[in-house]
Scaffold this active site. Structure first.
Site, PDB file in Angstrom:
ATOM      1  N   GLU A   1     162.050 111.620 141.970  1.00 40.10           N
ATOM      2  CA  GLU A   1     162.504 112.042 143.312  1.00 40.10           C
ATOM      3  C   GLU A   1     162.122 111.027 144.390  1.00 40.10           C
ATOM      4  OE1 GLU A   1     161.226 116.085 144.119  1.00 40.10           O
ATOM      5  OE2 GLU A   1     162.548 116.891 142.573  1.00 40.10           O
TER       6      GLU A   1
ATOM      7  N   GLU B   1     165.024 118.171 135.916  1.00 40.64           N
ATOM      8  CA  GLU B   1     164.304 119.334 136.467  1.00 40.64           C
ATOM      9  C   GLU B   1     165.361 120.335 136.913  1.00 40.64           C
ATOM     10  OE1 GLU B   1     161.237 118.838 139.436  1.00 40.64           O
ATOM     11  OE2 GLU B   1     160.586 116.951 138.530  1.00 40.64           O
TER      12      GLU B   1
HETATM   13  O1  AHR Z   1     158.669 121.032 139.316  1.00 40.59           O
HETATM   14  C1  AHR Z   1     157.961 121.122 140.506  1.00 40.59           C
HETATM   15  C2  AHR Z   1     158.226 119.943 141.437  1.00 40.59           C
HETATM   16  O2  AHR Z   1     159.547 120.024 141.897  1.00 40.59           O
HETATM   17  C3  AHR Z   1     158.144 118.566 140.838  1.00 40.59           C
HETATM   18  O3  AHR Z   1     156.856 118.051 140.840  1.00 40.59           O
HETATM   19  C4  AHR Z   1     159.026 117.756 141.716  1.00 40.59           C
HETATM   20  O4  AHR Z   1     159.628 116.678 141.054  1.00 40.59           O
HETATM   21  C5  AHR Z   1     160.038 118.756 142.231  1.00 40.59           C
HETATM   22  O5  AHR Z   1     160.219 118.662 143.595  1.00 40.59           O
END
Ligand code: AHR
Length: 515
Positions: free
Chosen positions: A200, A317
């Site tokens: 990110e 994610e």
């Molecule tokens: O999964 C939780 C968090 O969400 C992670 O650390 C991050 O990459 C995202 O914003």
């Protein structure tokens, strides 16, 4: 209510222009799904059934790893969690973050455990003791027979650190770094194939956040060194996780820099139901589909002048996450969502969307694995399986082979995502004579009768039916009861049609042989 013939490709094109928020009507009509085993979207990559472990809250410590617990083995791995993870069939496991990775120095997590340094951990406001590091993670992956995916530090880290980590894990012998691995007890390299070029990096919340140009330039030099260390590795570029910002611009710029080195574009998506609107929430996957198709277009554009290389999407994610979220989420017991039935149905629709985009989505990691926005929830004394465990388990155990493009004719309702949101969300996987249908009924109140029609084959006997459902859309599991789980039965099917009634608020998998 309307009942339109919806080719999946057709209804997604209406998403952005949708008028809003007509009240959802109960479905009283039937759905029809036409299936032709030669109409293939793409091969389903088993890595879409991946997961994610971050040094965050109780995901690792107190989750998969708990030294000195009577429930743990000699390595400190929780045996009950190991069993639940194995039963989930996790195909790919991402580590060590997430936001955590942007300030992680892998050298802190090797060597004798008692001599490892404790470091201030700024992503989640805690202290990292580093007792779980590279050796522990890769041993865990070997134990559960899953493919590891390491996310390198492209925040505060350097090119040298990323290159050295690849060398430590993958270089056979004869260099100071590979000898260090051997001294630490691992003779043969692990040959870690999947490597993230940061996490990110477009987010201002990220340590070492950069502009797209700055990230692209920086990541390119890191990528070169990593691949020159081991040309067999596959790299995942940090795409945009911030849809409200310049999502398209970031992805375009980053791909221009990395298209000759990366094989995947990482995207993240979390959804929630803060307005307590079941019908809207269940339609979230239409937005996932929309973003996937936009990203696919960006990738096609970027790769149009590149030959002999493929670029895919890694939704590395994704999940439902909105209750345990906010600025007070710092420290140890954080991001501990308790999931209900409607969350599990959304998870099933996300998995359908990955299957229905199998040509371009080749990696997906549910975030995360244990305790932290996770399908498995532990205490010091045991664990329970959250509602979202069950759809992921069913997909990861059964849905392989070719994803089939379906003709879907279903009753619809209007949401902000589409004026024609189908009550039926469905995907199909066909593997060496076995057909798997995954069907979600988005109606809270009504049965949905569906006729599955085979175009080029015949049903030939017993079909296995597995249904994830519960007494109410808000039903949750806990340490004492599992209201939401998978129930099983069989049905007989012959000829070219199978009629099946999907109960309200359900996810059903139908699996059987075709002749
Ligand atoms: O999964 C939780 C968090 O969400 C992670 O650390 C991050 O990459 C995202 O914003």
């Amino acid at each position: 209510m309307s009942n339109g013939s919806i080719s999946r490709r057709a209804f997604t094109s209406t998403l952005l222009s949708a008028p809003l928020l007509l009240k959802a009507q109960p479905s009283s009509r039937e759905a029809r799904v036409k299936i032709d085993t030669e109409r293939v979207i793409g091969e389903i990559d088993p890595k879409i059934y991946g997961n994610f472990t971050e040094h965050l809250g109780r995901c690792i410590e107190g989750g998969i790893f708990e030294e000195n617990s009577p429930l743990s083995d000699a390595n400190g791995f929780r045996k009950d969690v190991l069993k639940a993870v194995e039963d989930l069939h996790v195909s790919l496991l991402r580590w060590p973050g997430g936001n955590f990775s942007s300030n992680y120095n892998w050298r802190d997590g090797i060597g004798p455990r008692d001599q490892r340094p404790a470091r201030l951990e700024m992503a989640w406001g805690t202290v990292e003791d580093n007792r779980f590091g590279t050796h522990e993670f890769l041993q865990y992956c070997e134990t559960i027979r899953t493919e590891p995916y390491l996310c390198a530090n492209f925040g505060t880290g350097s090119w040298d650190e990323a290159q050295q980590w690849v060398e430590y894990c993958n270089y056979p012998d004869g260099t100071a770094t590979s000898k260090l691995r051997q001294k630490n007890g691992r003779e043969q390299p692990w040959k870690v194939k999947y490597w993230g070029l940061g996490n990110e990096m477009d987010g201002p919340w990220q340590m070492g956040h950069r502009t797209a140009e700055d990230y692209g330039k920086f990541a390119l030099e890191g990528a070169k060194l990593m691949r020159w260390t081991d040309p067999t590795i596959k790299l995942v570029a940090a795409g945009s996780s911030n849809y409200a910002a310049d999502w398209i611009g970031w992805n375009r710029t980053v791909l221009e820099y990395l298209k000759h080195h990366a094989g995947y574009l990482s995207l993240h998506m979390y959804v929630g139901n803060p307005q307590n609107n079941f019908e809207e929430f269940l339609a979230s996957s239409l937005e996932l589909d929309q973003r996937t198709k936009i990203a696919e277009g960006i990738i096609r554009g970027a790769m149009s002048d590149v030959s002999n290389r493929q670029m895919y999407i890694a939704w590395d994610e994704w999940n439902v996450w909105y209750r345990a979220r906010g600025s007070n989420e710092r420290g140890r017991r954080i991001l501990e969502e308790h999931y209900n039935l409607e969350d599990a149905l959304v998870v099933a629709t996300f998995l359908n969307t990955f299957v229905n985009n199998a040509n371009i989505v080749k990696i997906a990691n549910m975030a995360q694995l244990v305790n932290v926005i996770a399908p498995i929830f532990t205490s010091e004394n045991g664990l329970y399986l959250q509602t979202i465990y069950y759809p992921l388990q069913l997909f990861a155990t059964n849905s392989f082979g070719n994803a089939l493009e379906l003709f879907v004719d279903a009753p619809t309702y209007s949401t902000k995502h589409s004026p024609k949101t189908p009550y039926l969300d469905v995907s199909a996987a066909y593997d060496r004579g076995t057909l798997v249908l995954n069907a979600v009924n988005r109606s809270r109140t009504d049965n949905l009768p569906v006729t599955f029609e085979l175009e080029d084959k015949q049903f030939s006997g017993e079909f296995e039916v597995a249904e994830v459902n519960g007494p109410d859309i808000k039903s949750e599991n806990n340490f004492n009861s599992s209201l939401v789980k998978t129930t099983r039965k069989t049905v007989q099917a012959s000829g070219s049609r199978l009629r099946y009634q999907l109960p309200p608020h359900s996810y059903t998998m139908l699996k059987g042989k075709l002749a």
